[in-house]
Scaffold this motif. Structure first.
Motif, mmCIF file in Angstrom:
data_model
loop_
_atom_site.group_PDB
_atom_site.id
_atom_site.type_symbol
_atom_site.label_atom_id
_atom_site.label_comp_id
_atom_site.label_asym_id
_atom_site.label_seq_id
_atom_site.Cartn_x
_atom_site.Cartn_y
_atom_site.Cartn_z
ATOM 1 N N PRO A 22 38.470 3.393 15.324
ATOM 2 C CA PRO A 22 39.744 2.732 15.654
ATOM 3 C C PRO A 22 39.557 1.243 15.932
ATOM 4 O O PRO A 22 40.414 0.433 15.604
ATOM 5 N N ASN A 23 38.423 0.868 16.515
ATOM 6 C CA ASN A 23 38.159 -0.530 16.788
ATOM 7 C C ASN A 23 38.071 -1.328 15.489
ATOM 8 O O ASN A 23 38.571 -2.458 15.416
ATOM 9 N N LEU A 164 28.630 -0.826 12.910
ATOM 10 C CA LEU A 164 28.496 -1.968 13.817
ATOM 11 C C LEU A 164 28.454 -3.280 13.032
ATOM 12 O O LEU A 164 29.032 -4.286 13.453
ATOM 13 N N ALA A 165 27.788 -3.275 11.886
ATOM 14 C CA ALA A 165 27.748 -4.471 11.032
ATOM 15 C C ALA A 165 29.142 -4.799 10.503
ATOM 16 O O ALA A 165 29.538 -5.972 10.448
ATOM 17 N N CYS A 166 29.900 -3.782 10.141
ATOM 18 C CA CYS A 166 31.273 -3.987 9.682
ATOM 19 C C CYS A 166 32.101 -4.630 10.790
ATOM 20 O O CYS A 166 32.833 -5.593 10.570
ATOM 21 N N GLY A 167 31.971 -4.113 12.009
ATOM 22 C CA GLY A 167 32.681 -4.683 13.152
ATOM 23 C C GLY A 167 32.282 -6.127 13.401
ATOM 24 O O GLY A 167 33.132 -6.985 13.663
ATOM 25 N N GLU A 171 34.656 -9.445 13.295
ATOM 26 C CA GLU A 171 34.720 -10.372 14.426
ATOM 27 C C GLU A 171 34.430 -11.802 13.981
ATOM 28 O O GLU A 171 35.103 -12.750 14.406
ATOM 29 N N ARG A 172 33.442 -11.985 13.117
ATOM 30 C CA ARG A 172 33.112 -13.334 12.617
ATOM 31 C C ARG A 172 34.232 -13.871 11.728
ATOM 32 O O ARG A 172 34.525 -15.065 11.737
#
Length: 184
Positions: A22-23, A164-167, A171-172
């Protein structure tokens, strides 16, 4: 008559980060909304995430107004031939490197005609790659002002590291959309 829930398949791994999915969609929604609000476009170049960043952006209503396209460049030949990452760089440092991530993002931005390029490269495991440890990730960002990369070190399963890399890429992208150098 109520039937008991079937037992989970023994080969499926439990989601150890239940809020991660969801994040990702929340971050993608913020990126799409931010890009649309600023009249900006984005493109992706993905190795480690193999299209996850593009897919989660495309899951968001309105993405067609900002997402120009993406390249899944798992192989170094694609990084060089399609994205324009210098073959000499790939030969010298391998595919998991900050300069490679920067060049990938710049290539995505250029070939897709986008305002911002975002890239992912890294090692999801289970074994090290190019002399880099499992969990080593680089996110590249390219704009008209130039390109840069950000190093990360994640822990978890292969799927978790990729998520986590996708997130981190989303973010970037959000940071790049928020920078003062862009028109409002």
């Amino acid at each position: 008559m109520n039937q008991p829930d079937p037992a989970p398949h023994p080969q499926l791994h439990p989601n150890l980060h239940p809020n991660l999915h969801p994040n990702l969609h929340r971050l993608a929604e913020q990126a799409v909304t931010g890009a649309l609000g600023r009249g900006m476009t984005a493109a992706t170049a993905e190795s480690l995430t193999a299209g996850m960043v593009t897919a989660v952006l495309a899951d968001t209503p309105g993405a067609s107004g900002m997402l120009q396209g993406g390249v899944v460049s798992y192989a170094n030949k694609v990084k060089a031939d399609v994205l324009g990452v210098p073959a000499e760089l790939l030969d010298a440092v391998g595919s998991v490197d900050g300069d490679v991530a920067s060049a990938m993002a710049d290539g995505a931005r250029r070939i897709c005609g986008a305002d911002i390029g975002v890239s992912t490269t890294g090692v999801a495991g289970p074994e090290p790659h190019d002399g880099k440890a499992v969990g080593t990730v680089f996110i590249g960002i390219a704009t008209a002002e130039g390109s840069t990369s950000y190093p990360y070190s994640f822990e978890g399963s292969r799927a978790e590291i990729r998520a986590l890399a996708c997130g981190a890429a989303l973010e970037r992208l959000l940071e790049a959309l928020s920078s003062e150098g862009y028109r409002a």
